[in-house]
Scaffold this motif. Sequence first.
Motif, PDB file in Angstrom:
ATOM      1  N   VAL A 143       0.861  -1.184   0.000  1.00 18.27           N
ATOM      2  CA  VAL A 143       0.000   0.000   0.000  1.00 18.27           C
ATOM      3  C   VAL A 143       0.895   1.231   0.000  1.00 18.27           C
ATOM      4  O   VAL A 143       1.790   1.355   0.841  1.00 18.27           O
ATOM      5  N   GLU A 144       0.675   2.136  -0.920  1.00 13.86           N
ATOM      6  CA  GLU A 144       1.500   3.339  -0.999  1.00 13.86           C
ATOM      7  C   GLU A 144       1.187   4.286   0.159  1.00 13.86           C
ATOM      8  O   GLU A 144       0.036   4.451   0.564  1.00 13.86           O
ATOM      9  N   ASN A 145       2.248   4.894   0.653  1.00 15.95           N
ATOM     10  CA  ASN A 145       2.118   5.924   1.703  1.00 15.95           C
ATOM     11  C   ASN A 145       1.346   5.425   2.922  1.00 15.95           C
ATOM     12  O   ASN A 145       0.568   6.166   3.519  1.00 15.95           O
ATOM     13  N   ARG A 193      -3.333  11.374  13.162  1.00 15.30           N
ATOM     14  CA  ARG A 193      -4.800  11.411  13.037  1.00 15.30           C
ATOM     15  C   ARG A 193      -5.302  10.592  11.866  1.00 15.30           C
ATOM     16  O   ARG A 193      -6.412  10.070  11.875  1.00 15.30           O
ATOM     17  N   PHE A 194      -4.504  10.473  10.821  1.00 15.16           N
ATOM     18  CA  PHE A 194      -4.967   9.821   9.598  1.00 15.16           C
ATOM     19  C   PHE A 194      -4.262   8.481   9.375  1.00 15.16           C
ATOM     20  O   PHE A 194      -3.850   8.162   8.271  1.00 15.16           O
ATOM     21  N   CYS A 203      -3.774  -0.380  10.117  1.00 12.16           N
ATOM     22  CA  CYS A 203      -2.991  -0.268  11.346  1.00 12.16           C
ATOM     23  C   CYS A 203      -3.838  -0.419  12.608  1.00 12.16           C
ATOM     24  O   CYS A 203      -3.304  -0.353  13.721  1.00 12.16           O
ATOM     25  N   VAL A 204      -5.126  -0.620  12.426  1.00 11.00           N
ATOM     26  CA  VAL A 204      -6.049  -0.681  13.559  1.00 11.00           C
ATOM     27  C   VAL A 204      -6.509  -2.119  13.775  1.00 11.00           C
ATOM     28  O   VAL A 204      -6.909  -2.805  12.821  1.00 11.00           O
TER      29      VAL A 204
END
Length: 478
Positions: free
Chosen positions: A443-445, A451-452, A457-458
């Motif tokens: 996944v890029e970036n 906050r974003f 990642c969750v």
Amino acid sequence: MIKEIIRGMDVIRALALLKVIVLCFSVLSEASSLQFPEQIHISYGSSHDSMVVMWSSRGEVKWEVHYGTSRTLIQMMADSTVATLPDTHFKAAKYIYRSELKNLTPATIYFYKIVSRSNRNPETESSVFSFKTLPEDNEHDAISRFVVYGDMGARMSDPTRAAIETFRKNTNVDAILHVGDFAYDLDSDGGQIGDIFMNEIQSFAAEIPYMTAPGNHEIPQNFEPYRIRFSTPNTSWPIPLDKMWYSFDVGLVHFISYSTEVYFANNEEHVCGQFQWLLQDLIAANKNRDKRPWIIAMGHRPMYCSNNDGDDCTDAFMRRWVKTGLEPLFNAQGVDLVIEAHEHSYERLYPMYNGEVERFNYTNPRAPVHIISGSAGSLEGIDGWSESAKHWSAFRSSEKDFQSFGILEIHNRTHLLFRQNNAKDNLVVDEMWLKQNKHEPFVENVDCFGRFAHASCVCEFVPKLNLTTFNLLHFMVN
């Protein structure tokens, strides 16, 4: 005869003779329990220059590992610690020992034996075994090679074990990766089945690091037999319930062993604990990809499969637990290969994510490749197949009754070879070359901070039903 001798003695002499007889039986019993340290196996230790040796005994005594770089000159010594199997293992050699050999020289063959000393017995020791340490951390010229399988039972995997023994005698093997389900089961028949299995694998596990991941057959007794019988890198021992996941490095590969069983056992509080550990480990591994480009994960239950057993990855109700919990993370962080088992079959998938094939080849994929190798020899036999293969299934073993195992070879920074061998004749059943020129997150970036933070990642916590309700629903669905 003893009774007649005692009758002719006075009480004091008779009591003295009885004490001598009891002492002799005690000494003989202890000696017999010490003569043959059993179930010897090794695994990678807490650092690149260490190796863990484990074994079992029927008596609790002082054991040491004597080791050195010559078979005839074994001068160094390491102490051991001991843990005890649960009382339900009344038929087992219940004292399990662990010793870590540290500060070993890289790329060196070491010879070792397990020795016990007792005030009342002569020195007792095992046969001499050997292992080779990893090379210097910056030397990766040679091919790294690993034997791969899951679902291996005691007394049921003779062809596979014989084939592995033949294979490892003819070529270098860096480690064995056993991806869950041991013995069927480690706690069966008072622990005796676990003992049989550990003794069966000793011929190669005593000389090749035996790296593991827990499976569903390790769940009974809160995983305790598994957590005592095996050791994992950078983890206290016996393995804690909240640390049945770990990583280790060999050559150009960063390996991750994770537990699929946090989604199924009565310890669902560890779902997000494992996830957070995996996230941090993968972030660190991505920062180190110039040194170790390949990231390979191994866990027991697969996210996809197409056999006909109606379990987990073929069942929509249960499939979501491991898949939903871990697939987005593995995809986002660029895991190259996911090795799985649980299904008693062999299946190779195309690179895919979220049910969709990313490409129908293995050249520079942008999604993980899944391989299921669970046909090493289980209690339930080999699984059959659904009528038609899914669009994401690249290869399914055609035979329904053979045992097999995988061979993973890391040839260089860009090329990885996976083969599956038929244990009956040790011939190749399937072969795949995976080529990756750009090792990085898929996944890029992807950003996991602020906050974003990216959704991958969750921790996606999937509430688990209690086991009684789960088993009832599983029966109704199938």
